[in-house]
Design a protein around this motif. Structure first.
Motif, PDB file in Angstrom:
ATOM      1  N   PHE A   1       0.595  -0.759   0.403  1.00 62.18           N
ATOM      2  CA  PHE A   1      -0.564   0.499  -0.432  1.00 62.18           C
ATOM      3  C   PHE A   1       0.315   1.210   0.200  1.00 62.18           C
ATOM      4  CE2 PHE A   1      -1.917   3.118   3.396  1.00 62.18           C
ATOM      5  CZ  PHE A   1      -2.872   3.755   2.937  1.00 62.18           C
ATOM      6  N   VAL A   2       1.751   1.500   1.284  1.00 57.76           N
ATOM      7  CA  VAL A   2       2.151   2.618   1.187  1.00 57.76           C
ATOM      8  C   VAL A   2       3.327   2.736   0.123  1.00 57.76           C
ATOM      9  CG1 VAL A   2       3.567   4.429   2.076  1.00 57.76           C
ATOM     10  CG2 VAL A   2       1.863   3.121   3.816  1.00 57.76           C
TER      11      VAL A   2
ATOM     12  N   ASP B   1       9.872  -7.037  -3.704  1.00 56.10           N
ATOM     13  CA  ASP B   1       8.855  -7.533  -2.872  1.00 56.10           C
ATOM     14  C   ASP B   1       9.070  -8.774  -2.869  1.00 56.10           C
ATOM     15  OD1 ASP B   1       6.207  -5.375  -1.886  1.00 56.10           O
ATOM     16  OD2 ASP B   1       6.072  -7.594  -2.471  1.00 56.10           O
TER      17      ASP B   1
ATOM     18  N   THR C   1       1.597  -9.779   1.546  1.00 59.15           N
ATOM     19  CA  THR C   1       0.514  -8.800   1.904  1.00 59.15           C
ATOM     20  C   THR C   1       0.161  -8.215  -0.026  1.00 59.15           C
ATOM     21  OG1 THR C   1       1.518  -6.942   2.560  1.00 59.15           O
ATOM     22  CG2 THR C   1       0.944  -9.187   4.055  1.00 59.15           C
TER      23      THR C   1
ATOM     24  N   ASP D   1      12.607 -12.141  -1.347  1.00 56.09           N
ATOM     25  CA  ASP D   1      12.213 -11.934   0.219  1.00 56.09           C
ATOM     26  C   ASP D   1      13.296 -11.457   0.555  1.00 56.09           C
ATOM     27  OD1 ASP D   1      11.645 -12.751   2.748  1.00 56.09           O
ATOM     28  OD2 ASP D   1      11.493 -14.465   2.296  1.00 56.09           O
ATOM     29  N   VAL D   2      13.216 -10.295   0.977  1.00 57.79           N
ATOM     30  CA  VAL D   2      14.575  -9.823   2.174  1.00 57.79           C
ATOM     31  C   VAL D   2      15.133 -10.406   3.607  1.00 57.79           C
ATOM     32  CG1 VAL D   2      13.842  -7.509   1.150  1.00 57.79           C
ATOM     33  CG2 VAL D   2      12.862  -8.165   2.648  1.00 57.79           C
TER      34      VAL D   2
ATOM     35  N   PHE E   1      10.613  -0.908   4.001  1.00 54.30           N
ATOM     36  CA  PHE E   1       9.088  -0.655   3.592  1.00 54.30           C
ATOM     37  C   PHE E   1       8.615  -2.571   3.869  1.00 54.30           C
ATOM     38  CE2 PHE E   1       7.124   3.566   4.133  1.00 54.30           C
ATOM     39  CZ  PHE E   1       8.281   4.355   4.091  1.00 54.30           C
TER      40      PHE E   1
ATOM     41  N   TYR F   1       4.786  -7.729  15.656  1.00 53.03           N
ATOM     42  CA  TYR F   1       4.732  -6.658  14.771  1.00 53.03           C
ATOM     43  C   TYR F   1       6.009  -5.628  15.887  1.00 53.03           C
ATOM     44  CZ  TYR F   1       3.828  -2.420  12.005  1.00 53.03           C
ATOM     45  OH  TYR F   1       4.000  -1.667  10.767  1.00 53.03           O
TER      46      TYR F   1
ATOM     47  N   LYS G   1       9.868  -4.220  15.131  1.00 52.41           N
ATOM     48  CA  LYS G   1      10.304  -2.633  14.750  1.00 52.41           C
ATOM     49  C   LYS G   1      11.016  -2.366  15.354  1.00 52.41           C
ATOM     50  CE  LYS G   1       7.568  -1.984  10.861  1.00 52.41           C
ATOM     51  NZ  LYS G   1       7.640  -1.846   9.864  1.00 52.41           N
TER      52      LYS G   1
ATOM     53  N   ALA H   1      -1.149   5.037   7.643  1.00 50.22           N
ATOM     54  CA  ALA H   1      -1.913   5.852   6.901  1.00 50.22           C
ATOM     55  C   ALA H   1      -3.175   5.373   6.330  1.00 50.22           C
ATOM     56  CB  ALA H   1      -0.632   5.973   5.467  1.00 50.22           C
TER      57      ALA H   1
HETATM   58  P1  NAD Z   1       1.431  -3.550   3.218  1.00 54.37           P
HETATM   59  O1  NAD Z   1       1.215  -5.674   3.210  1.00 54.37           O
HETATM   60  O2  NAD Z   1       0.504  -3.343   2.163  1.00 54.37           O
HETATM   61  O3  NAD Z   1       2.814  -3.173   2.460  1.00 54.37           O
HETATM   62  C1  NAD Z   1       3.627  -4.566   3.092  1.00 54.37           C
HETATM   63  C2  NAD Z   1       4.226  -4.963   1.218  1.00 54.37           C
HETATM   64  O4  NAD Z   1       5.738  -5.671   2.100  1.00 54.37           O
HETATM   65  C3  NAD Z   1       3.781  -5.860   0.922  1.00 54.37           C
HETATM   66  O5  NAD Z   1       4.364  -5.820  -0.926  1.00 54.37           O
HETATM   67  C4  NAD Z   1       4.800  -6.970   1.093  1.00 54.37           C
HETATM   68  O6  NAD Z   1       4.952  -8.087  -0.077  1.00 54.37           O
HETATM   69  C5  NAD Z   1       6.353  -6.736   1.347  1.00 54.37           C
HETATM   70  N1  NAD Z   1       7.055  -7.573   2.080  1.00 54.37           N
HETATM   71  C6  NAD Z   1       6.344  -7.841   2.840  1.00 54.37           C
HETATM   72  N2  NAD Z   1       7.341  -8.893   3.675  1.00 54.37           N
HETATM   73  C7  NAD Z   1       8.510  -8.898   3.186  1.00 54.37           C
HETATM   74  C8  NAD Z   1       9.631  -9.523   2.599  1.00 54.37           C
HETATM   75  N3  NAD Z   1       9.747 -10.430   3.288  1.00 54.37           N
HETATM   76  N4  NAD Z   1       9.966  -9.442   1.093  1.00 54.37           N
HETATM   77  C9  NAD Z   1       9.511  -8.849   0.415  1.00 54.37           C
HETATM   78  N5  NAD Z   1       8.889  -7.936   0.675  1.00 54.37           N
HETATM   79  C10 NAD Z   1       7.597  -8.166   1.484  1.00 54.37           C
HETATM   80  O7  NAD Z   1       1.134  -2.711   4.061  1.00 54.37           O
HETATM   81  P2  NAD Z   1       1.773  -1.009   4.017  1.00 54.37           P
HETATM   82  O8  NAD Z   1       0.867  -0.765   5.611  1.00 54.37           O
HETATM   83  O9  NAD Z   1       1.655  -0.655   2.939  1.00 54.37           O
HETATM   84  O10 NAD Z   1       2.760  -1.257   5.180  1.00 54.37           O
HETATM   85  C11 NAD Z   1       4.129  -0.405   4.629  1.00 54.37           C
HETATM   86  C12 NAD Z   1       5.696  -0.596   5.445  1.00 54.37           C
HETATM   87  O11 NAD Z   1       5.211   0.860   6.179  1.00 54.37           O
HETATM   88  C13 NAD Z   1       5.491  -1.495   6.288  1.00 54.37           C
HETATM   89  O12 NAD Z   1       7.007  -1.806   6.633  1.00 54.37           O
HETATM   90  C14 NAD Z   1       4.987  -1.182   7.980  1.00 54.37           C
HETATM   91  O13 NAD Z   1       5.711  -1.182   8.948  1.00 54.37           O
HETATM   92  C15 NAD Z   1       5.482   0.543   7.663  1.00 54.37           C
HETATM   93  N6  NAD Z   1       4.024   1.310   7.921  1.00 54.37           N
HETATM   94  C16 NAD Z   1       2.278   1.200   7.658  1.00 54.37           C
HETATM   95  C17 NAD Z   1       2.193   2.139   8.493  1.00 54.37           C
HETATM   96  C18 NAD Z   1       0.927   2.307   7.656  1.00 54.37           C
HETATM   97  O14 NAD Z   1      -0.820   2.185   8.406  1.00 54.37           O
HETATM   98  N7  NAD Z   1       0.186   1.658   6.332  1.00 54.37           N
HETATM   99  C19 NAD Z   1       1.440   2.742   9.573  1.00 54.37           C
HETATM  100  C20 NAD Z   1       2.871   2.347  10.833  1.00 54.37           C
HETATM  101  C21 NAD Z   1       3.747   2.249   9.814  1.00 54.37           C
END
Ligand code: NAD
Length: 319
Positions: free
Chosen positions: A19-20, A39, A43, A64-65, A81, A153, A157, A183
């Protein structure tokens, strides 16, 4: 969008198909920075960056990171991210979440070190846990249950913040930490368990909106364009953080639910359900640091951002 203070040639965005991350990739491409989006789609989805597929300078890499990974070209910015982020996702993927924060952050930092790139870590307001200080500024250490269901989680972090800080000290990596607060916007998944998409899905389906507890618990929701602008402002600065990026206007869950019902023009009613374990009762950032150092603050009122998000969900029933 305010002009970033630094321009980047090529950035890696881990989690860029989420998403972000997908909004971040789009903003970087729009400003002329090439992007390698890394990615594993656990998710996220390639559909989130399909609009960038034909754009010059955009590369999508499935990796996969939590395993060491390399990128095909030199990079000068690494935005880390990649991590499951919604409660539904990290409760379903607890070990992968811990590994994304620990091993994934180590590998993303190693990449930044190898390329002498600036590194930015996407941390979260969840490091504050169920806060005893309100609003939360960056010097507050948090109140996290290390063995509660959310700990996979929160603690991942917190560990990743420590690792990022240590890498900067030991290896001189140019690092920054942002703490993002809730967000919301287009490309969220309707069933990811977060309040905004859940309420919108329920309101559009004329189902009751499930508000947990008495609905008086608060969150600060930030429209994703504002979040991305804040992240890029930090990346383009000399700051190492941690820096809160969120909306200082607090909203109770009940207010949010009522606003969504109104914007969806829905006949839905509100149905109160049990609160999840360790669900924080208040959450609101102190953003004085971002305001003072970056002249950044969110610009999108909740009503406007939510209306755009509702419109997107109407157009994407498959989400
Ligand atoms: P999201 O689940 O939509 O995006 C996360 C992305 O990371 C996904 O595309 C997923 O496939 C990828 N991913 C997960 N594990 C992975 C791995 N091991 N290797 C490669 N890719 C991997 O979530 P989001 O809301 O977009 O959040 C993105 C980041 O921002 C995250 O780190 C989250 O903790 C942080 N964050 C988001 C929010 C929010 O409100 N959306 C708030 C605080 C922090």
């Amino acid at each position: 969008m305010r002009a970033p203070r630094r321009r980047w040639t090529r950035a890696v965005v881990t989690g860029g198909a989420g998403f972000v991350g997908s909004h971040l990739c789009t903003a970087l491409i729009e400003q002329g920075t090439q992007v390698i989006c890394v990615d594993d789609f656990c998710t996220g989805s390639p559909a989130n960056v399909a609009h960038l597929a034909e754009r010059d300078g955009f590369t999508l890499l499935r990796a996969d990171v939590t395993k060491p990974f390399a990128v095909p070209d030199p990079v000068d910015l690494v935005l880390h991210f990649a991590s499951p982020a919604s409660p539904a996702d990290y409760l379903r993927l607890p070990l992968h979440t811990l590994e994304a924060g620990s091993l994934g952050t180590a590998h993303a930092l190693a990449l930044a070190r190898e390329h002498q790139a600036r590194f930015l870590f996407a941390s979260t307001s969840e490091v504050y846990g169920d806060p005893q200080q309100h609003p939360q500024n960056e010097s507050y250490w948090g109140n996290v249950n290390p063995v509660g269901p959310r700990s996979v989680y929160d603690e991942a972090k917190r560990y990743a913040e420590a690792l990022t800080t240590a890498e900067a000290g030991v290896h001189g990596v140019d690092t920054a930490i942002v703490r993002l607060f809730n967000a919301y916007g287009p490309r969220m998944r309707a069933r990811d368990g977060r309040a905004v998409p859940t309420f919108i899905r329920q309101a559009l389906a004329a189902e009751p909106l499930t508000v947990t507890g008495d609905g008086r618990q608060t969150r600060s929701i930030t429209y994703v364009d504002d979040t991305v602008e804040g992240v890029l402002a930090v990346a383009g600065s000399e700051l190492s953080g941690p820096i809160n990026i969120g909306n200082a206007t607090e909203l109770s869950m009940l207010e949010l639910a009522r606003l969504v019902i109104e914007l969806c023009d829905s006949p839905s009613r509100i149905h109160f359900v049990e609160r999840p374990t360790d669900d924080p009762s208040v959450r609101c950032p102190d953003i004085a640091l971002a305001r003072d150092k970056l002249q950044w603050e969110p610009r999108t009122p909740a009503r406007e951002g939510l209306a755009r998000t509702v419109a997107w969900f109407r157009d994407h029933p498959e989400a």
